[in-house]
Scaffold this motif. Structure first.
Motif, PDB file in Angstrom:
ATOM      1  N   GLY A  96     -46.375  -9.986   9.504  1.00 50.02           N
ATOM      2  CA  GLY A  96     -46.478  -9.032  10.596  1.00 50.02           C
ATOM      3  C   GLY A  96     -46.431  -9.668  11.968  1.00 50.02           C
ATOM      4  N   ARG A  97     -46.108 -10.961  12.019  1.00 48.13           N
ATOM      5  CA  ARG A  97     -46.074 -11.688  13.293  1.00 48.13           C
ATOM      6  C   ARG A  97     -45.084 -11.045  14.256  1.00 48.13           C
ATOM      7  NH1 ARG A  97     -42.242 -14.980  15.255  1.00 48.13           N
ATOM      8  NH2 ARG A  97     -41.120 -14.887  13.289  1.00 48.13           N
ATOM      9  N   THR A  98     -45.455 -11.046  15.521  1.00 48.11           N
ATOM     10  CA  THR A  98     -44.550 -10.579  16.563  1.00 48.11           C
ATOM     11  C   THR A  98     -44.775 -11.410  17.819  1.00 48.11           C
ATOM     12  OG1 THR A  98     -43.802  -8.623  17.785  1.00 48.11           O
ATOM     13  CG2 THR A  98     -46.166  -8.845  17.454  1.00 48.11           C
ATOM     14  N   LEU A  99     -43.792 -11.404  18.699  1.00 42.48           N
ATOM     15  CA  LEU A  99     -43.906 -12.095  19.987  1.00 42.48           C
ATOM     16  C   LEU A  99     -44.138 -11.071  21.088  1.00 42.48           C
ATOM     17  CD1 LEU A  99     -40.964 -14.678  19.871  1.00 42.48           C
ATOM     18  CD2 LEU A  99     -43.355 -15.065  19.294  1.00 42.48           C
ATOM     19  N   LEU A 100     -44.788 -11.515  22.151  1.00 43.39           N
ATOM     20  CA  LEU A 100     -44.867 -10.665  23.327  1.00 43.39           C
ATOM     21  C   LEU A 100     -43.474 -10.185  23.721  1.00 43.39           C
ATOM     22  CD1 LEU A 100     -47.380 -12.699  25.527  1.00 43.39           C
ATOM     23  CD2 LEU A 100     -47.846 -10.566  24.283  1.00 43.39           C
ATOM     24  N   SER A 101     -43.378  -8.957  24.139  1.00 39.03           N
ATOM     25  CA  SER A 101     -42.152  -8.260  24.553  1.00 39.03           C
ATOM     26  C   SER A 101     -41.427  -7.619  23.372  1.00 39.03           C
ATOM     27  CB  SER A 101     -41.189  -9.142  25.351  1.00 39.03           C
ATOM     28  OG  SER A 101     -40.484 -10.049  24.531  1.00 39.03           O
ATOM     29  N   GLU A 102     -41.994  -7.734  22.155  1.00 40.12           N
ATOM     30  CA  GLU A 102     -41.400  -7.044  21.000  1.00 40.12           C
ATOM     31  C   GLU A 102     -42.167  -5.755  20.692  1.00 40.12           C
ATOM     32  OE1 GLU A 102     -39.539 -10.967  18.729  1.00 40.12           O
ATOM     33  OE2 GLU A 102     -41.367 -10.038  17.944  1.00 40.12           O
ATOM     34  N   LEU A 103     -43.483  -5.883  20.442  1.00 41.03           N
ATOM     35  CA  LEU A 103     -44.344  -4.721  20.250  1.00 41.03           C
ATOM     36  C   LEU A 103     -45.299  -4.521  21.417  1.00 41.03           C
ATOM     37  CD1 LEU A 103     -45.367  -5.013  16.476  1.00 41.03           C
ATOM     38  CD2 LEU A 103     -43.758  -3.385  17.493  1.00 41.03           C
ATOM     39  N   HIS A 104     -45.627  -5.630  22.090  1.00 43.44           N
ATOM     40  CA  HIS A 104     -46.580  -5.594  23.190  1.00 43.44           C
ATOM     41  C   HIS A 104     -45.890  -6.085  24.466  1.00 43.44           C
ATOM     42  CE1 HIS A 104     -49.760  -4.956  20.242  1.00 43.44           C
ATOM     43  NE2 HIS A 104     -49.237  -5.950  19.546  1.00 43.44           N
TER      44      HIS A 104
END
Length: 319
Positions: A96-104
């Motif tokens: 479930g990893r995400t980077l800033l600017s993808e979901l947040h």
């Protein structure tokens, strides 16, 4: 607050999807904090987001930016951009990893909401511009060389491509580690500049003086065959990007006969970022900065990144 954001997405003309203007202050999820961002740096990820890669249209408007430096309790702190399960030994492997600017919302804004653990104190004496370059490109290069590439003292490294943020970081880090570093580029001017960072610079596709222990591969299909041919038996070819094509031909005979390892690598952990900052502080190692733009000129900065004529990192100043 002022922000640079994807107002929509466009695969045909990514820069047309960018807007720079006023947005509401960020919402703060439980357990997060809000900090003032004073500098940020650009990555190819920002252009991909504008093109709709990893950022669907229904998630826009989305503030861009993975990297940044913010003020917390009166002191500059780096923003670690990986949002993942912090209880895992390696949060980069969280499905479930995400980077800033993808979901947040990301760092191209005057304020950002971020988990407190994602803030690391900047090294003493560093400018905000320098510190803003570290969390993505430099962390990616560090993980490629150490955790994934397992570079040993006295080893040898090939870095494909001479100008980008990851490439310049990998050259400086590997040279400081005492490795013999080779770099390829089609651009003679970039070869001259990268030689000044401690590397032997060669034209793209040139035969190396030796086969190497680790290949840093961010270019992709245009250079991958050369990466295979430049690797010694048992070498590691570490891949973190494919800017010149992702469908690379692979001679499997070379892979199994020489027992080569083709290893993927993405970003790095918070602990690896802390290790990187210690290493750079101990060796007085600073990032290469190509140019600094004010946040209001984010479109000019991203156009500069898109044209490819860069050497080092492009930074946005938020003051």
């Amino acid at each position: 607050m002022l922000a640079a954001y994807a107002n929509t997405v466009s695969s045909d003309d990514p820069l047309s999807a960018l807007a720079v203007g006023e947005l509401p202050d960020p919402e703060v999820p439980d357990g997060w904090t809000t900090v003032d961002v004073v500098a940020s740096s650009l990555n190819r990820h920002d252009l991909w987001s504008l093109a709709g890669v990893g950022l669907p249209k229904d998630r826009t408007p989305m503030i861009l930016g993975c990297d940044g430096v913010a003020i917390r309790r009166g002191h500059p702190h780096l923003i670690y951009p990986v949002i993942a399960d912090a209880s895992l030994p390696d949060e980069t492997l969280d499905p479930g990893r995400t980077l800033l600017s993808e979901l947040h919302p990301g760092t191209f804004a005057e304020k950002i909401a971020i988990p407190a653990r994602n803030l690391l104190a900047a090294p003493e004496g560093w400018s905000a511009h320098e510190a803003a370059c570290m969390p993505t490109a430099w962390l990616t290069a560090w993980r490629m060389l150490t955790t994934r590439g397992r570079l040993e003292p006295g080893g040898s490294v090939l870095v494909q491509g001479a100008g980008g943020g990851v490439a310049t970081a990998a050259v400086r880090l590997a040279a400081t580690m005492g490795a013999r570093v080779y770099v390829t580029s089609r651009d003679e001017a970039k070869r001259e500049r990268v030689a000044g960072l401690g590397a032997t610079a060669l034209p793209a596709g040139a035969r190396l003086p030796e086969r190497v222990d680790v290949v840093i591969e961010t270019v992709g299909s245009a250079t991958f065959d050369h990466s295979l041919k430049s690797a010694r038996p048992g070498a590691r070819i570490v891949v973190s990007g494919a800017t010149a094509g992702h469908e690379a031909p692979v001679d499997l005979r070379r892979v199994f006969f020489l027992q080569l390892e083709i290893i993927g690598s993405t970003m790095g952990t918070r602990d690896e970022l802390a290790e990187l900052l210690i290493f750079c502080s101990e060796h007085d190692l600073r990032p290469v900065i190509d140019r600094v733009y004010p946040l209001r000129e984010a479109k000019k900065a991203l156009a500069h990144l898109a044209d490819g004529d860069i050497f080092g990192k492009i930074v946005l100043d938020h003051s």
